[in-house]
Design a protein around this motif. Structure first.
Motif, mmCIF file in Angstrom:
data_model
loop_
_atom_site.group_PDB
_atom_site.id
_atom_site.type_symbol
_atom_site.label_atom_id
_atom_site.label_comp_id
_atom_site.label_asym_id
_atom_site.label_seq_id
_atom_site.Cartn_x
_atom_site.Cartn_y
_atom_site.Cartn_z
ATOM 1 N N VAL A 163 42.763 58.336 71.898
ATOM 2 C CA VAL A 163 43.657 59.606 71.990
ATOM 3 C C VAL A 163 43.242 60.812 72.645
ATOM 4 O O VAL A 163 43.790 61.679 73.290
ATOM 5 C CB VAL A 163 44.354 59.824 70.452
ATOM 6 N N SER A 164 41.901 61.172 72.002
ATOM 7 C CA SER A 164 41.046 62.046 72.684
ATOM 8 C C SER A 164 39.641 61.817 72.691
ATOM 9 O O SER A 164 39.192 61.083 71.740
ATOM 10 C CB SER A 164 41.328 63.469 71.978
ATOM 11 N N LYS A 165 38.781 62.593 73.404
ATOM 12 C CA LYS A 165 37.316 62.265 73.386
ATOM 13 C C LYS A 165 36.840 63.647 73.705
ATOM 14 O O LYS A 165 37.348 64.589 74.290
ATOM 15 C CB LYS A 165 36.937 61.346 74.528
ATOM 16 N N ASP A 166 35.475 63.973 73.184
ATOM 17 C CA ASP A 166 34.726 65.314 73.508
ATOM 18 C C ASP A 166 33.543 64.489 73.987
ATOM 19 O O ASP A 166 32.573 64.338 73.213
ATOM 20 C CB ASP A 166 34.693 66.044 72.579
ATOM 21 N N GLY A 192 46.887 53.976 62.322
ATOM 22 C CA GLY A 192 46.087 54.499 61.774
ATOM 23 C C GLY A 192 44.569 54.981 62.674
ATOM 24 O O GLY A 192 44.910 54.638 63.833
ATOM 25 N N PHE A 193 44.107 55.930 62.532
ATOM 26 C CA PHE A 193 42.882 56.616 63.097
ATOM 27 C C PHE A 193 41.524 56.054 62.965
ATOM 28 O O PHE A 193 41.062 56.025 61.654
ATOM 29 C CB PHE A 193 43.021 58.056 62.961
ATOM 30 N N LEU A 194 40.869 55.978 64.056
ATOM 31 C CA LEU A 194 39.450 55.738 64.034
ATOM 32 C C LEU A 194 38.917 56.749 64.744
ATOM 33 O O LEU A 194 39.115 57.252 65.811
ATOM 34 C CB LEU A 194 39.524 54.528 64.929
ATOM 35 N N LYS A 195 37.864 57.261 64.095
ATOM 36 C CA LYS A 195 36.937 58.372 64.534
ATOM 37 C C LYS A 195 35.600 58.187 64.585
ATOM 38 O O LYS A 195 35.078 57.443 63.763
ATOM 39 C CB LYS A 195 37.211 59.854 63.695
ATOM 40 N N ILE A 196 34.948 58.298 65.858
ATOM 41 C CA ILE A 196 33.798 58.176 66.066
ATOM 42 C C ILE A 196 32.899 59.217 66.611
ATOM 43 O O ILE A 196 33.250 59.719 67.654
ATOM 44 C CB ILE A 196 33.540 56.804 67.078
ATOM 45 N N ALA A 197 31.675 59.330 65.900
ATOM 46 C CA ALA A 197 30.821 60.607 66.492
ATOM 47 C C ALA A 197 29.564 59.824 66.549
ATOM 48 O O ALA A 197 28.833 59.138 65.525
ATOM 49 C CB ALA A 197 30.927 61.756 65.536
ATOM 50 N N PHE A 232 25.920 65.165 71.086
ATOM 51 C CA PHE A 232 26.913 64.278 70.536
ATOM 52 C C PHE A 232 28.250 64.282 71.292
ATOM 53 O O PHE A 232 28.731 65.093 71.854
ATOM 54 C CB PHE A 232 27.293 64.748 68.980
ATOM 55 N N TYR A 233 28.867 62.805 71.150
ATOM 56 C CA TYR A 233 29.991 62.683 71.904
ATOM 57 C C TYR A 233 30.975 62.259 70.548
ATOM 58 O O TYR A 233 30.457 61.553 69.523
ATOM 59 C CB TYR A 233 30.081 61.587 72.668
ATOM 60 N N SER A 234 32.117 62.425 70.655
ATOM 61 C CA SER A 234 33.451 62.120 69.800
ATOM 62 C C SER A 234 34.301 61.554 70.438
ATOM 63 O O SER A 234 34.798 62.126 71.347
ATOM 64 C CB SER A 234 33.703 63.420 68.674
ATOM 65 N N PHE A 235 35.079 60.585 69.632
ATOM 66 C CA PHE A 235 36.266 59.950 69.996
ATOM 67 C C PHE A 235 37.416 59.952 68.947
ATOM 68 O O PHE A 235 36.899 59.468 68.037
ATOM 69 C CB PHE A 235 35.766 58.451 70.601
ATOM 70 N N ASP A 236 38.363 59.859 69.378
ATOM 71 C CA ASP A 236 39.592 59.624 68.521
ATOM 72 C C ASP A 236 40.557 58.467 69.069
ATOM 73 O O ASP A 236 40.951 58.718 70.116
ATOM 74 C CB ASP A 236 40.326 60.829 68.331
ATOM 75 N N PHE A 237 40.534 57.692 68.200
ATOM 76 C CA PHE A 237 41.509 56.253 68.581
ATOM 77 C C PHE A 237 42.584 56.081 67.595
ATOM 78 O O PHE A 237 42.546 56.592 66.461
ATOM 79 C CB PHE A 237 40.572 55.062 68.686
#
Length: 130
Positions: free
Chosen positions: A91-94, A62-67, A100-105
């Motif tokens: 998985v990815s980051k911006d 499953g995916f964890l998204k953080i902003a 703002f920073y965003s991360f996908d795990f």
């Protein structure tokens, strides 16, 4: 599922169900959701506990998204390493946005029982007077 320290929103097809419960007593079964989103909501001092609860309800894969606000990060690499220790793979980051920073795990495994030792924290959010 949108995770915040107090409010939960469970997406079920075309509607959203809100739960008003203490964050660490979420009324969802283990490994029951596909995605967890923290959007400007990691405000507590016990971030590792929040992320452990997210791990509990997420299915493996499953995916964890953080902003979060970029100014809250002192060391992005340390943040990513701490999440890896809690059972998440980046998985990815911006981190190009100045605000703002965003991360996908993705969930790779369960979080360890004792998450206190990770010392995961973000700087307080500073509001500027306008």
């Amino acid at each position: 599922i949108f995770l915040a320290p107090v409010f939960w929103c469970a997406l079920e097809l075309s509607h959203c169900v809100y739960y008003l419960v203490p964050f660490l007593q979420v009324p969802l079964k283990d490994s029951s959701v596909d995605i967890v989103v923290f959007c400007l909501s990691l405000m507590g001092t016990n971030l590792a506990d929040f992320l452990k609860e997210a791990n509990r309800v997420l299915k493996r894969g499953g995916f964890l998204k953080i902003a979060e606000v970029s100014s809250r990060f002192e060391n992005v690499r340390s943040f990513i390493t701490a999440l890896a220790s809690l059972g998440f793979k980046l998985v990815s980051k911006d981190t190009e946005n100045s605000h703002f920073y965003s991360f996908d795990f993705v969930k790779t495994g369960p979080a360890p029982e004792n998450v206190k030792k990770f010392g995961l924290q973000l700087k307080p959010c500073v509001y500027k007077k306008r």
